[in-house]
Design a protein around this motif. Structure first.
Motif, PDB file in Angstrom:
ATOM      1  N   VAL A 125       0.851  -1.267   0.049  1.00 34.77           N
ATOM      2  CA  VAL A 125      -0.027   0.030   0.130  1.00 34.77           C
ATOM      3  C   VAL A 125       0.845   1.213   0.055  1.00 34.77           C
ATOM      4  O   VAL A 125       1.707   1.319   0.944  1.00 34.77           O
ATOM      5  N   GLY A 126       0.676   2.107  -1.134  1.00 31.59           N
ATOM      6  CA  GLY A 126       1.658   3.221  -1.089  1.00 31.59           C
ATOM      7  C   GLY A 126       0.930   4.364  -1.404  1.00 31.59           C
ATOM      8  O   GLY A 126      -0.068   4.412  -2.359  1.00 31.59           O
ATOM      9  N   GLU A 127       1.460   5.656  -1.287  1.00 34.85           N
ATOM     10  CA  GLU A 127       0.661   6.762  -1.881  1.00 34.85           C
ATOM     11  C   GLU A 127       0.821   7.242  -3.204  1.00 34.85           C
ATOM     12  O   GLU A 127       0.037   7.647  -3.824  1.00 34.85           O
ATOM     13  N   GLU A 128       2.002   6.776  -3.515  1.00 36.72           N
ATOM     14  CA  GLU A 128       2.379   7.204  -5.096  1.00 36.72           C
ATOM     15  C   GLU A 128       2.077   6.079  -6.045  1.00 36.72           C
ATOM     16  O   GLU A 128       2.191   4.704  -5.740  1.00 36.72           O
ATOM     17  N   LYS A 177      -4.371   1.167  -2.435  1.00 34.18           N
ATOM     18  CA  LYS A 177      -4.784   2.517  -1.651  1.00 34.18           C
ATOM     19  C   LYS A 177      -5.176   2.317  -0.557  1.00 34.18           C
ATOM     20  O   LYS A 177      -5.592   3.324   0.410  1.00 34.18           O
ATOM     21  N   GLU A 178      -5.836   0.872  -0.260  1.00 38.93           N
ATOM     22  CA  GLU A 178      -6.218   0.523   0.851  1.00 38.93           C
ATOM     23  C   GLU A 178      -5.612  -0.626   1.624  1.00 38.93           C
ATOM     24  O   GLU A 178      -4.963  -1.313   0.977  1.00 38.93           O
ATOM     25  N   VAL A 179      -5.554  -0.721   2.962  1.00 36.72           N
ATOM     26  CA  VAL A 179      -4.957  -1.861   3.628  1.00 36.72           C
ATOM     27  C   VAL A 179      -5.658  -3.238   3.556  1.00 36.72           C
ATOM     28  O   VAL A 179      -6.738  -3.193   3.778  1.00 36.72           O
ATOM     29  N   ARG A 207      -8.671   2.282  13.484  1.00 33.72           N
ATOM     30  CA  ARG A 207      -8.664   1.139  12.426  1.00 33.72           C
ATOM     31  C   ARG A 207      -7.875   2.080  11.187  1.00 33.72           C
ATOM     32  O   ARG A 207      -8.089   3.200  11.090  1.00 33.72           O
ATOM     33  N   HIS A 208      -7.166   1.504  10.380  1.00 35.23           N
ATOM     34  CA  HIS A 208      -6.885   1.771   9.140  1.00 35.23           C
ATOM     35  C   HIS A 208      -7.748   2.389   8.268  1.00 35.23           C
ATOM     36  O   HIS A 208      -7.487   3.473   7.475  1.00 35.23           O
ATOM     37  N   ASP A 209      -9.155   2.084   8.445  1.00 36.95           N
ATOM     38  CA  ASP A 209     -10.067   2.632   7.537  1.00 36.95           C
ATOM     39  C   ASP A 209     -10.949   3.687   8.507  1.00 36.95           C
ATOM     40  O   ASP A 209     -12.138   4.074   7.986  1.00 36.95           O
ATOM     41  N   SER A 210     -10.626   3.959   9.962  1.00 33.15           N
ATOM     42  CA  SER A 210     -11.313   5.038  10.538  1.00 33.15           C
ATOM     43  C   SER A 210     -11.302   6.359   9.762  1.00 33.15           C
ATOM     44  O   SER A 210     -10.492   6.757   8.862  1.00 33.15           O
TER      45      SER A 210
END
Length: 264
Positions: free
Chosen positions: A68-71, A76-78, A239-242
């Motif tokens: 998962v990386g910004e560029e 784009k999601e875990v 969580r990673h999607d909060s």
């Protein structure tokens, strides 16, 4: 599990260090800046080159893991299942392009959606924050969250950035924080800010803006491993999607939550 986490932490350290070396070569060199979704959402070739270098180091050891990386075209999601890595090649790009040293290369190892190892390497600051099974280190020295308990002595940070159509929320956040706590800071890098909470330099950081996993996962793991608390603005475990983030030393956390809720 601990042995595997130690191995992944070692790779995260190597990858973050290799990436930050790439980023460091272009820092203060007048690199060309591009914009993405907004005028303040900037990217450089250094971001992309740094991410590629981080991935190269990880792939040497874990060729099948999700990234998962910004560029570029990374996830784009875990993923909620399996092993993954979450990368921000330069968290604080707006600082980076202005020759402000508050930026970091961030790498986190995640299993089934939960971080198990994390590194934020900050070469321009001369700091490296490392979180593994046995706690958190800054520059090889063990650190913990602040032991302050009186909110009137707290220094807290609003983090992430509000778009032009949401600047009233930023103003409201600052008002809530200055009325409740001793002082505020804003550093322009969420990962560095979370590292500061983990190391006891700040008592908390908050946002009601939806955070990206590459801006948060590593730092959240650091705060928790250092003895702090991280939730969303409802007080539920982060969580990673909060869709928000409240991190603190665990003292007066409810007041930070209330401040963030009032902005909504």
């Amino acid at each position: 599990m601990t042995e595997d986490a130690d191995e992944r932490l070692a790779v995260a350290e190597s990858a973050a260090k290799a990436g930050s070396e790439v980023a460091g070569r272009s820092f203060k060199q007048g690199i060309e800046v591009e914009t993405k979704s907004e005028k303040t959402d900037v990217v450089t070739e250094a971001d992309r080159a740094t991410q590629r270098r981080v991935i190269e180091v990880i792939r040497d050891e874990y060729p099948e893991d999700a990234i998962v990386g910004e560029e570029e075209d990374e996830l784009k999601e875990v993923p909620d299942e399996g092993d993954a890595w979450v990368i921000d090649p330069i968290d604080g790009t707006n600082n980076y392009v202005r020759s402000i040293p508050v930026w970091t290369t961030s790498v986190a190892a995640v299993r089934d959606g939960e971080p198990i190892a994390a590194v934020n390497d900050c070469p321009a600051l001369g700091d490296s924050f490392v979180a593994g099974p046995d706690g958190v280190r800054r520059d090889d020295e063990s650190v913990t969250v602040s032991d302050r308990t009186d909110p009137e002595t707290f220094t807290v940070a609003p983090t992430f950035w509000w778009g032009f159509d949401r600047r009233d929320e930023y103003s409201a956040m600052c008002r809530e924080l200055v009325e409740r706590f001793a002082d505020i800071r804003r550093f322009g890098s969420a990962q560095v800010t979370l590292g500061m909470v983990a190391a006891g330099s700040l008592e908390g950081t908050v946002t009601n803006v939806d955070p990206n996993p590459w801006d948060t996962v590593a730092g959240v793991h650091m705060v928790r491993q250092a003895g702090g608390t991280v939730t969303d603005l409802h007080g539920d475990p982060w969580r990673h999607d909060s869709e928000s983030l409240v991190a603190s030393n665990g003292e007066a956390h409810d007041e930070l939550v209330e401040a963030t809720k009032r902005v909504e």
